[in-house]
Enzyme design. Sequence first.
Site, PDB file in Angstrom:
ATOM      1  N   TYR A 152      63.482 -22.128 -74.627  1.00 37.31           N
ATOM      2  CA  TYR A 152      62.849 -23.322 -74.861  1.00 37.31           C
ATOM      3  C   TYR A 152      62.647 -23.237 -76.376  1.00 37.31           C
ATOM      4  O   TYR A 152      62.046 -22.349 -76.828  1.00 37.31           O
ATOM      5  CB  TYR A 152      61.722 -23.673 -74.182  1.00 37.31           C
ATOM      6  CG  TYR A 152      60.704 -24.841 -74.432  1.00 37.31           C
ATOM      7  CD1 TYR A 152      61.051 -26.023 -74.252  1.00 37.31           C
ATOM      8  CD2 TYR A 152      59.444 -24.395 -75.209  1.00 37.31           C
ATOM      9  CE1 TYR A 152      60.325 -26.968 -74.618  1.00 37.31           C
ATOM     10  CE2 TYR A 152      58.772 -25.586 -75.698  1.00 37.31           C
ATOM     11  CZ  TYR A 152      59.063 -26.800 -75.305  1.00 37.31           C
ATOM     12  OH  TYR A 152      58.285 -27.830 -75.668  1.00 37.31           O
ATOM     13  N   ASP A 247      64.588 -17.703 -82.622  1.00 37.13           N
ATOM     14  CA  ASP A 247      63.536 -18.266 -82.287  1.00 37.13           C
ATOM     15  C   ASP A 247      62.186 -17.478 -81.900  1.00 37.13           C
ATOM     16  O   ASP A 247      61.996 -16.766 -80.786  1.00 37.13           O
ATOM     17  CB  ASP A 247      63.427 -19.240 -81.291  1.00 37.13           C
ATOM     18  CG  ASP A 247      62.287 -20.082 -81.451  1.00 37.13           C
ATOM     19  OD1 ASP A 247      61.052 -19.812 -81.615  1.00 37.13           O
ATOM     20  OD2 ASP A 247      62.310 -21.192 -80.392  1.00 37.13           O
ATOM     21  N   LYS A 279      52.753 -20.091 -82.787  1.00 36.16           N
ATOM     22  CA  LYS A 279      51.751 -19.681 -81.725  1.00 36.16           C
ATOM     23  C   LYS A 279      50.833 -18.359 -82.531  1.00 36.16           C
ATOM     24  O   LYS A 279      49.711 -18.993 -83.361  1.00 36.16           O
ATOM     25  CB  LYS A 279      52.516 -19.034 -80.577  1.00 36.16           C
ATOM     26  CG  LYS A 279      53.104 -20.290 -79.785  1.00 36.16           C
ATOM     27  CD  LYS A 279      53.545 -19.975 -78.562  1.00 36.16           C
ATOM     28  CE  LYS A 279      53.842 -21.068 -77.664  1.00 36.16           C
ATOM     29  NZ  LYS A 279      55.317 -21.607 -77.580  1.00 36.16           N
TER      30      LYS A 279
HETATM   31  C1  LIG Z   1      56.146 -22.775 -77.856  1.00 41.95           C
HETATM   32  C2  LIG Z   1      57.800 -22.592 -78.141  1.00 41.95           C
HETATM   33  C3  LIG Z   1      58.203 -23.342 -79.257  1.00 41.95           C
HETATM   34  C4  LIG Z   1      57.443 -24.762 -79.257  1.00 41.95           C
HETATM   35  O1  LIG Z   1      56.209 -24.547 -80.316  1.00 41.95           O
HETATM   36  P1  LIG Z   1      55.269 -25.973 -80.185  1.00 41.95           P
HETATM   37  O2  LIG Z   1      54.223 -25.466 -81.247  1.00 41.95           O
HETATM   38  O3  LIG Z   1      54.685 -25.919 -78.683  1.00 41.95           O
HETATM   39  O4  LIG Z   1      55.865 -27.077 -80.931  1.00 41.95           O
HETATM   40  C5  LIG Z   1      59.239 -23.155 -79.670  1.00 41.95           C
HETATM   41  N1  LIG Z   1      60.134 -21.979 -79.250  1.00 41.95           N
HETATM   42  C6  LIG Z   1      59.463 -21.097 -78.459  1.00 41.95           C
HETATM   43  C7  LIG Z   1      60.096 -19.850 -78.130  1.00 41.95           C
HETATM   44  C8  LIG Z   1      58.140 -21.434 -77.973  1.00 41.95           C
HETATM   45  O5  LIG Z   1      57.605 -20.678 -77.300  1.00 41.95           O
END
Ligand SMILES: *Cc1c(COP(=O)(O)O)cnc(C)c1O
Length: 447
Positions: A152, A247, A279
Amino acid sequence: MPSAHPGHTPAPASAALFARAQAVVPGGVNSPVRAFRSVGGTPRFVARAAGAYLIDADGREYVDLIGSWGPMILGHAHPEVLAAVAQAAARGFSYGTPSENEVALAEEIVARVEPVEQVRLVSSGTEATMSALRLARGITGRSRVVKFAGCYHGHVDALLASAGSGVATFGLPDSAGVPPSAAAETIVLPYNDIAALEAAFAADGEHIAAVITEAAPGNMGVVPPLPGFTEAVRRITRAHGSLLISDEVMTGFRCSRSGWYGLEGPYAAGAPDLFTFGKVMGGGFPAAAFGGPAALMAWLAPDGPVYQAGTLSGNPVATAAGLATLQACTPQVYRHLDTVAAAIAEAAGAELGKAGVPHTIQWAGSMFSIFFADGPVANYDAAKRTSAPAYAAFFHSLLDQGVHLPPSAFEAWFVSAAHDDRAVDRVVAALPAAARAAADSCATIGP
Ligand SMILES: *Cc1c(COP(=O)(O)O)cnc(C)c1O
């Protein structure tokens, strides 16, 4: 769904708020997984949070294992972060001009993640991956992107494709409203499958701008890269002139002070080109980033031709929270996270074993999740074969006993620096009944 879990403790204040919310907010929530759809029942509306605990609108206290889905690495309302936020807010909320906090947060990130020389701050992980993708396309002049099923990267149109199993396939959108043309440039491959990646590049390599991957996936449950997988992704992308976007929105500053890169890197085949963060680096406020070598970041406006901007980017309050959070993430904090996660996971594994529930615990640093199936789980197809009813039963038993897991079987469990012996003991004490509930649900649905 609620009737499937007759043991629920009533939560009248949350139920009333949820009813109110459903009138004015779609599904009653501002992010879908909060709605408890995959576990059933009423989401708890939180009135306040402190340290390792959430306190809901009915006044019940829960040991928090969601951690806001990752950011709350120090626990809730950490005194140093609270002070930094209060001080920053007293100096104004947003300027629309540069300010020192942005520089200090960028310096902290650059100091921690060796291949990253520059970062651009944004307000969400979604924005970070979307912008990194645009940058990669701008640099390479190519349009296709490879992602892995089960990873994701936020709700970016082009990345909301997960698509078919097992074979390289052009992406079909996972969401209505994503035009097939947006997903058509996305190639979705099974995770941890080097041969599938090689085949996709052999067929299409000169059109692929980038491979984007979670540094260690945590959004299909925790599915770490098999030994050599990240190296292979780096080798293959480099051989075809494509970029690698790592990511680290979830793993960054969580798995180690330098994220997953700090645990698995450096790579013989070279570092990823671009990184995305979010995060933890926002400390619970909207702050995220993407970064890489200065030569690549120079493609961004105002120096370069790739446009990217944000009214609240580098917000002074959010950057103060992020900076204070990272500064408090000391080696002791990371050691503590490892210890607490191990204690909870070991106890859960032991109780599930005693109750005869098939399960697999997988790790990425102190991030872990428990799949209700025999493992190992190396990709999304395997993750999807795990038992949702067993997880729902386990989840609700723990919730009734004052432990709040993520309301989805496909999420990592997050601990914090504030999870002390009392919090861990409460989780451990709740596990035997939860394991029996999971076993009962396995028995009712049959083998
Ligand atoms: C949470 C997450 C996102 C998206 O971040 P948001 O702040 O919710 O838009 C993208 N990549 C990874 C790996 C994530 O865990």
